[in-house]
Write an enzyme that holds these catalytic residues in place. Sequence first.
Site, mmCIF file in Angstrom:
data_model
loop_
_atom_site.group_PDB
_atom_site.id
_atom_site.type_symbol
_atom_site.label_atom_id
_atom_site.label_comp_id
_atom_site.label_asym_id
_atom_site.label_seq_id
_atom_site.Cartn_x
_atom_site.Cartn_y
_atom_site.Cartn_z
ATOM 1 N N ASP A 78 106.723 0.909 -27.960
ATOM 2 C CA ASP A 78 106.514 -0.220 -27.049
ATOM 3 C C ASP A 78 105.409 -1.117 -27.599
ATOM 4 O O ASP A 78 104.249 -0.709 -27.701
ATOM 5 C CB ASP A 78 106.136 0.320 -25.662
ATOM 6 C CG ASP A 78 105.862 -0.780 -24.646
ATOM 7 O OD1 ASP A 78 106.006 -1.973 -24.983
ATOM 8 O OD2 ASP A 78 105.494 -0.441 -23.501
ATOM 9 N N HIS A 138 111.960 3.796 -48.622
ATOM 10 C CA HIS A 138 112.192 5.208 -48.282
ATOM 11 C C HIS A 138 111.315 6.121 -49.139
ATOM 12 O O HIS A 138 111.107 7.288 -48.806
ATOM 13 C CB HIS A 138 113.668 5.551 -48.486
ATOM 14 C CG HIS A 138 114.157 6.671 -47.642
ATOM 15 N ND1 HIS A 138 113.346 7.714 -47.209
ATOM 16 C CD2 HIS A 138 115.396 6.948 -47.134
ATOM 17 C CE1 HIS A 138 114.066 8.565 -46.490
ATOM 18 N NE2 HIS A 138 115.295 8.119 -46.422
#
Length: 421
Positions: A365, A157
Site C-alpha cells: 500500500d 532478476h
Amino acid sequence: MDFIVTKSSQSMVCPASPTPSLTLDLSTIDRLPGLNAKVRTYHVFGSGSGSGLTPAKAIREALSKALAYYYPLAGRLVRSSDGNLQIECNAQGAWFIDATASCRLEDINYLSHPLVPMHDQLLPDPQPEIGPSDVLVLMQVTQFTCGGFVIGLESSHAVFDGLGSAQFLNCVAEFSRGLKAPTVEPVWYREAIPKPPGVAYVPFDASPPFLMPSYKLEQAIIDVSLDDISCFKSQFFELTGERCSVFDTLVARVWQRRTRAINLDPDVQVKLVFFANARPLVHPALPVGFYGNCFFPVTVTITSEKLVSASIVEVVKLIKKAKAKLPVEFARWAAGEGEDPYVPSLGYTTLFVSEWSRLGFKEIDYGWGTPIQVVPLTYSDLIPVCILGSPPAPMKGARFIAQCVEEEHLEEFKKYMMNHK
C-alpha cells in the site's frame, strides 16, 4: 477508444543519502544464466486518499529514500575478472518516469487482460544512452483520469526473486505512506547461499548459443473460482484423508490438461518444474531482511500416457511427493551431487510454473490502498510457462497467466481448463 500515455518527466532517482561505494558479489543462484533478465509487472491501483501528493511524486520521493537502504539496486551490473556478475554500488540510481493516461482505468477494464495492445505504453522506456540491462530498477507511474494509477516495473532478476522484490517495493510503499524507516532492514548476505563444488555458472552472454525452438507460444488467461478450488480440496481429503494446498490443486490441473491438449506420443517423458522458496533450507539460517534469489526448482517427470490417464488425485500426490523431497534435493545440490537441477531441460515437453499469489505484492500500500491486481508478464514466448496469481479484486480464487501452448493447441487447452471434471 483513444488511449494516449504522455510521459511528462523521465529521470534517474538516486539514493536520498550517501551510500557505500563498493563492489558486491552475487550468489550462485543470482548468477544463473536465465536470471540475467528483466522481470516486468503491472501494479494496478484504484483512486483513494493519498498523502496530498500525486502518486508519481510520492512514489518517486519514496523510491529515493528506499534506495538509501537498498543501495545495491542503485548500482550497475559489472563483470569480475573471471566473468562472474557483480554489483558495482555507485549510487547512479533507478530510472523513473512520471506519466498520465487519457482514459479511466475502467475503460481498459483495470488492465485485467494484459494482452491489450496498449499495455507496453505503461512500461518504462530505458534511458536512451544507457543499455537496458545496466539499470537494475526501472519504474513508471501512470495516472489515469479516474485518479487510479498503474506502476509499470522492470527489475533485474539477478538481484532478487519475487519475495525479495516484494520486500523492496514494500519499503518504497512504507516511505510513501510517511514512515521514517523500513519495518524490515534489508540484508545482502549472499555469501550464505551454498556454493556447490564444481558448479560455476557461465555468463549468459558468454554461453554457447542455444538451439532455439521453432514454436511460438500463445497466451491465455484462465480464472478458477474459489468454490471450484474448495470443492476439489474437500474431495481430495475425503478420498485420501490428506490435505492438499491450493497450489497442488491448480498445478496438477494445468499440467495434466496442458499435456492432454498438446497430444504427445504415449511414451514421451513430460516434466513439470516449479520453483520453491529455499530460504528455510539454508544453514546457518538467512537473516530477516535477506532479499536475494533463494529458490529451488522442483521437477516431476512421468510419461505422457501415465499423466493424461491418471486421476487428478494421483497427479496431486505426485506433486506433494516431489515437494516432500525438497530438503533432500536441496542438500544434494549444495553438496554438488547429481545433475544440476538449476539447468532443467527446455522444450515443449516441459512446463514451468511460477507462483505469484503468495509473494506479498497484493498487500503493498503506497497510501492509496492495496492494488486491484498485480499482473506479471512472461518474458519469453519460447519457454512454456504458467504463472499462478490472483484475479482482480474483488474476485476470489486464482488466475492462470499461461503462455505454454502453440496456436494449434490453444483452444483445446482452454477447453480442457474450463472443464471442471
